[in-house]
Design a protein around this motif. Structure first.
Motif, mmCIF file in Angstrom:
data_model
loop_
_atom_site.group_PDB
_atom_site.id
_atom_site.type_symbol
_atom_site.label_atom_id
_atom_site.label_comp_id
_atom_site.label_asym_id
_atom_site.label_seq_id
_atom_site.Cartn_x
_atom_site.Cartn_y
_atom_site.Cartn_z
ATOM 1 N N SER A 148 -3.209 -11.609 -3.024
ATOM 2 C CA SER A 148 -4.223 -12.369 -2.235
ATOM 3 C C SER A 148 -5.238 -11.328 -1.842
ATOM 4 O O SER A 148 -5.119 -10.122 -1.434
ATOM 5 C CB SER A 148 -3.689 -13.336 -1.160
ATOM 6 O OG SER A 148 -4.650 -13.760 -0.311
ATOM 7 N N LYS A 149 -6.624 -12.063 -1.563
ATOM 8 C CA LYS A 149 -7.474 -11.230 -0.829
ATOM 9 C C LYS A 149 -7.367 -11.110 0.561
ATOM 10 O O LYS A 149 -7.925 -10.276 1.345
ATOM 11 C CB LYS A 149 -8.897 -11.807 -1.089
ATOM 12 C CG LYS A 149 -9.503 -11.657 -2.629
ATOM 13 C CD LYS A 149 -9.886 -10.235 -2.716
ATOM 14 C CE LYS A 149 -11.133 -9.811 -2.088
ATOM 15 N NZ LYS A 149 -11.442 -8.363 -2.433
ATOM 16 N N GLY B 39 0.630 -1.163 -0.138
ATOM 17 C CA GLY B 39 -0.094 -0.161 -0.019
ATOM 18 C C GLY B 39 0.829 1.204 0.076
ATOM 19 O O GLY B 39 0.385 2.320 -0.069
ATOM 20 N N THR B 40 2.161 1.266 0.248
ATOM 21 C CA THR B 40 2.934 2.368 0.067
ATOM 22 C C THR B 40 4.065 2.383 -1.182
ATOM 23 O O THR B 40 4.324 1.204 -1.532
ATOM 24 C CB THR B 40 3.682 2.371 1.515
ATOM 25 O OG1 THR B 40 4.356 1.144 1.565
ATOM 26 C CG2 THR B 40 2.965 2.679 2.437
ATOM 27 N N PHE C 199 -2.939 -2.894 -2.735
ATOM 28 C CA PHE C 199 -2.375 -2.559 -3.936
ATOM 29 C C PHE C 199 -3.298 -1.692 -4.861
ATOM 30 O O PHE C 199 -2.675 -0.906 -5.572
ATOM 31 C CB PHE C 199 -1.975 -3.918 -4.767
ATOM 32 C CG PHE C 199 -0.955 -3.791 -5.924
ATOM 33 C CD1 PHE C 199 0.425 -3.523 -5.689
ATOM 34 C CD2 PHE C 199 -1.635 -3.869 -7.178
ATOM 35 C CE1 PHE C 199 1.262 -3.262 -6.554
ATOM 36 C CE2 PHE C 199 -0.625 -3.515 -8.202
ATOM 37 C CZ PHE C 199 0.537 -3.356 -8.022
ATOM 38 N N GLY C 200 -4.515 -1.786 -4.755
ATOM 39 C CA GLY C 200 -5.464 -0.971 -5.471
ATOM 40 C C GLY C 200 -5.267 0.461 -5.239
ATOM 41 O O GLY C 200 -5.191 1.297 -6.029
ATOM 42 N N HIS C 201 -5.162 0.672 -3.938
ATOM 43 C CA HIS C 201 -4.946 2.078 -3.412
ATOM 44 C C HIS C 201 -3.565 2.435 -3.879
ATOM 45 O O HIS C 201 -3.490 3.635 -4.458
ATOM 46 C CB HIS C 201 -4.858 1.775 -1.859
ATOM 47 C CG HIS C 201 -4.261 3.126 -1.248
ATOM 48 N ND1 HIS C 201 -4.687 4.358 -1.240
ATOM 49 C CD2 HIS C 201 -3.052 3.340 -0.378
ATOM 50 C CE1 HIS C 201 -3.853 5.351 -0.570
ATOM 51 N NE2 HIS C 201 -2.943 4.578 -0.205
ATOM 52 N N LEU C 202 -2.510 1.659 -3.986
ATOM 53 C CA LEU C 202 -1.210 1.977 -4.508
ATOM 54 C C LEU C 202 -1.245 2.329 -5.801
ATOM 55 O O LEU C 202 -0.399 3.294 -5.991
ATOM 56 C CB LEU C 202 -0.168 0.801 -3.942
ATOM 57 C CG LEU C 202 1.363 0.900 -4.476
ATOM 58 C CD1 LEU C 202 1.918 2.215 -3.646
ATOM 59 C CD2 LEU C 202 1.875 -0.282 -3.957
ATOM 60 N N GLU D 176 -4.725 -7.441 0.922
ATOM 61 C CA GLU D 176 -3.537 -7.453 0.098
ATOM 62 C C GLU D 176 -3.936 -6.762 -1.199
ATOM 63 O O GLU D 176 -3.237 -5.639 -1.797
ATOM 64 C CB GLU D 176 -2.783 -8.673 -0.210
ATOM 65 C CG GLU D 176 -1.514 -8.325 -0.921
ATOM 66 C CD GLU D 176 -0.655 -9.621 -1.249
ATOM 67 O OE1 GLU D 176 0.395 -9.408 -1.798
ATOM 68 O OE2 GLU D 176 -1.194 -10.704 -1.167
ATOM 69 N N MET D 177 -4.780 -7.390 -1.977
ATOM 70 C CA MET D 177 -5.350 -6.662 -3.265
ATOM 71 C C MET D 177 -5.965 -5.269 -3.088
ATOM 72 O O MET D 177 -5.754 -4.453 -3.912
ATOM 73 C CB MET D 177 -6.473 -7.493 -3.842
ATOM 74 C CG MET D 177 -5.823 -8.980 -4.465
ATOM 75 S SD MET D 177 -7.144 -10.168 -5.114
ATOM 76 C CE MET D 177 -7.772 -8.939 -6.624
#
Length: 244
Positions: A183-184, A127-128, A192-195, A188-189
């Motif tokens: 993975s959900k 996320g970062t 990553f979408g935020h990222l 985690e997914m």
């Protein structure tokens, strides 16, 4: 196109279909995401997928596009526009530098500071975002794709490194982790979408202000993640690849 290229944005990954949704393909995923965002921003028909051309001579899938520069409110800044080459190397990850070198030569881009490479980063939390420019090889040590690019063009290019974190268990080898699918589990997914959104905003800011220090301060290593994350059910963003 006759006008010069402003940026090449390269997303790293492995081209084989079985790696499409893996952590090591974070760069590939971002390029497909960015191509879709740019298409929507330009007001193009949403029914038309972003088109990439498979250039075997360049060892890459390439999208050559121009988009209008807008400020933070979405207002166009005069008549300014930016020509960007989006690319995904077709070599193995560890040979990414060869494709990037070919594309830079083909589009007459000699300034490595105009190359932005997007890749996964084990040492950055999910996320970062980590943003780097210049430096020495130590700043890229351990990522074979980035190391290979350094061997071809040096260290002066810009890196946007997408956090995938490290395995949650010592029993999971690093290779298995990076080549495993997002993975959900533990959202985690969603992280990553935020990222993907955060990285797009950072690139837009960099395009407007041309100030990497400003972008790093504003977007890199954001310590506070949003309270609410959009739910991501897929990290596959469709594109149309011509010449396959």
């Amino acid at each position: 196109m006759s006008r010069p290229v402003d940026y090449i944005i390269a997303g790293l990954g492995n081209p084989e279909p079985e790696y499409a949704n893996t952590r090591h393909n974070a760069g590939y995923i971002f390029i497909d995401y960015l191509a879709n965002v740019m298409t929507l921003t330009q007001g193009e028909d949403v029914q038309n997928l972003p088109v990439f051309y498979r250039r075997i001579d360049l060892s890459a899938d390439v999208r050559d596009t121009i988009f209008n520069i807008t400020n933070e409110t979405g207002t166009s800044i005069g008549s300014n526009s930016t020509r960007v080459i989006l690319m995904k190397p077709l070599n193995a990850m560890n040979e990414s530098g060869l494709a990037i070198q070919k594309v830079m030569r083909h589009y007459n881009l000699s300034d490595p500071k105009k190359l932005i490479v997007v890749a996964d980063d084990l040492n950055t939390l999910p996320g970062t975002l980590m943003i780097q420019g210049g430096g020495d090889l130590a700043a890229m040590k351990g990522h074979k794709g980035l190391e290979n690019i350094v061997s071809k063009i040096g260290t002066d290019f810009v890196r946007f490194r997408l956090g995938i974190g490290r395995p949650y268990s010592d029993s999971i080898p690093i290779t298995q982790w990076v080549l495993g699918q997002f993975s959900k589990e533990n959202r985690e997914m969603d992280l990553f979408g935020h990222l993907l959104q955060l990285t797009t905003q950072a690139l837009k800011d960099y395009n407007i202000h041309q100030d990497l220090k400003r972008v790093k301060k504003k977007y890199a290593h954001a310590k506070k993640l949003p309270n609410k994350l959009n739910e991501m059910n897929s990290l596959i963003f469709p594109v149309d690849v011509h010449g396959v």
